[in-house]
Design an enzyme around this catalytic site. Structure first.
Site, PDB file in Angstrom:
ATOM      1  N   ASN A 207       0.829  -1.202   0.000  1.00  0.00           N
ATOM      2  CA  ASN A 207       0.000   0.000   0.000  1.00  0.00           C
ATOM      3  C   ASN A 207       0.863   1.251   0.000  1.00  0.00           C
ATOM      4  OD1 ASN A 207      -1.832  -2.067   2.011  1.00  0.00           O
ATOM      5  ND2 ASN A 207      -2.828  -1.118   0.267  1.00  0.00           N
TER       6      ASN A 207
ATOM      7  N   ASP B 231      -2.860  -0.915  11.151  1.00  0.00           N
ATOM      8  CA  ASP B 231      -3.105   0.413  10.599  1.00  0.00           C
ATOM      9  C   ASP B 231      -4.502   0.875  11.022  1.00  0.00           C
ATOM     10  OD1 ASP B 231      -2.526   2.757   9.228  1.00  0.00           O
ATOM     11  OD2 ASP B 231      -3.160   1.982   7.280  1.00  0.00           O
TER      12      ASP B 231
END
Length: 380
Positions: free
Chosen positions: A216, A271
């Protein structure tokens, strides 16, 4: 001094049955056959539950309805710690994303104060940005992304005892700056980067030792001629990486591929944001001025950009077993031992062995959290 008995113990290396873990003054003093326990020693019967080292989350933006960026305070860290315990996380890195200098300084002061009062819980601050690349900013506020200047570099290096990890884009930072941050004791990570393979490798050579949320916000392997940042991570023998295993951020096949390549250098991270552990009533939250909507477990802004996750560590462990097909032992290591090693904390945390801090998680057969211990104390 007491013993934990009638449990399936995963030490980080092996499974032990008919054994007990003896805890004395917050640390593990023995792991011995149950029959060897002194009869007078107090014990806690875990009724056959699984006992593992507590989970360590290296990227936690918020949880339980709060965001560290939204309220940089000890109260926020306390809420994050309390919420995390319900998912088996006994230690974490509070993560501050791209922010003004004043907020970064405040985060350092707040984290320092919290760590002084609560040992082995917050392991240090993770600064994710602002020294990243606009092209891969994700949900980070564009107006705050900027070059690293000498005054802030000096400040960061002087607080290497508090700043555990710093995510930056290698192509936007001088190699000597990366080297100085590493020399100050900060784990330098690459992330939110548009670097080429060569630029990423230059940063790794300068001292980068971690990849933030692998795949990502970084250049992928485009084809055989373009390895990108992901290719650089795979081609480096020592770098660790965090990966979000929620079925949204990374395809299951890519998780398996990352594990095949990186093995014991791949760490489960969440996250997570305010949505994690907050319940279904939380349908939106603010992330640095951006409204993030929570829909079917996904955290998205109005443009469909991912704004962190609602993942918990124990859910990530279950996903590693059920979706990815890893053995439970390896999933537990990815949530405990490997993060401890990545941050140089494995002398105290990450596995069940004599001398280590008794930060532990008790799991039911369905891999739900039954209880946790922090510094040898039950949290419920």
């Amino acid at each position: 001094m007491f013993a934990l008995t009638d449990c399936q113990i995963f030490t980080g290396e092996q499974w032990l049955l008919d054994h007990a873990v003896v805890i004395d003054h917050g640390r593990i003093s023995a792991v011995i056959p149950r029959g060897s326990l002194a009869p007078e020693l107090p014990s806690h019967d875990l009724n056959g539950a699984l006992l593992s080292a507590g989970f360590i989350d290296l990227q936690l933006n918020g949880c339980g309805g709060v965001m560290f960026n939204g309220d940089i305070s000890e109260a926020t860290l306390a809420t994050m710690q309390r919420t995390s315990l319900a998912s088996g996380t006994t230690s974490f890195l509070p993560t501050l994303i791209t922010s003004p200098d004043a907020d970064m300084r405040q985060a350092v002061a707040v984290t320092h104060a919290y760590m002084a009062k609560h040992a082995n819980q917050v392991l240090g601050l993770h600064l994710e940005g602002p020294y990243t690349n606009l092209k891969r900013k994700g949900i980070h506020p564009a107006r705050q992304i900027r070059p690293l200047d000498e005054p802030m570099l000096d400040f960061l290096c002087r607080h290497g005892d508090v700043i555990a990890k710093m995510t930056l884009a290698p192509e936007c930072n001088q190699p000597e700056h990366i080297a100085r941050l590493k020399a100050a004791g900060i784990m330098v990570a690459l992330g939110h980067t548009a670097a080429s393979y060569d630029e990423a490798m230059q940063g790794i050579a300068a001292g980068i030792g971690f990849a933030t949320h692998l795949y990502n916000a970084m250049t992928p392997t485009g084809n055989g001629r373009e390895p990108g940042v992901v290719g650089a991570v795979y081609d480096s023998p020592d770098i660790y990486a965090g990966i979000i295993v929620d079925g949204v951020h990374v395809h299951d096949a890519n998780v398996r591929l990352a594990h095949k390549v990186l093995g014991s250098r791949l760490c489960l991270v969440t996250d997570a944001t305010a949505a994690a552990g907050a319940g279904p009533e939380l349908t939106q939250f603010d992330f640095c001025g951006t409204r993030v909507l929570v829909r079917d477990g996904q955290c998205l802004d109005e443009h469909g950009t991912l704004g962190g996750s609602s993942l918990t560590m124990v859910a990530g462990v279950r996903n590693l077993v059920e979706r990815i097909g890893l053995p439970l032992a390896e999933a537990l290591r990815m949530a405990s031992l490997y993060p401890a090693r990545a941050m140089g904390k494995d002398q105290d945390l990450g596995s069940i062995s004599v001398g280590k801090v008794a930060n532990l998680v008790v799991l039911n057969e369905d891999l739900s959290v039954k209880n946790t211990l922090v510094n040898g104390q039950f949290t419920e």
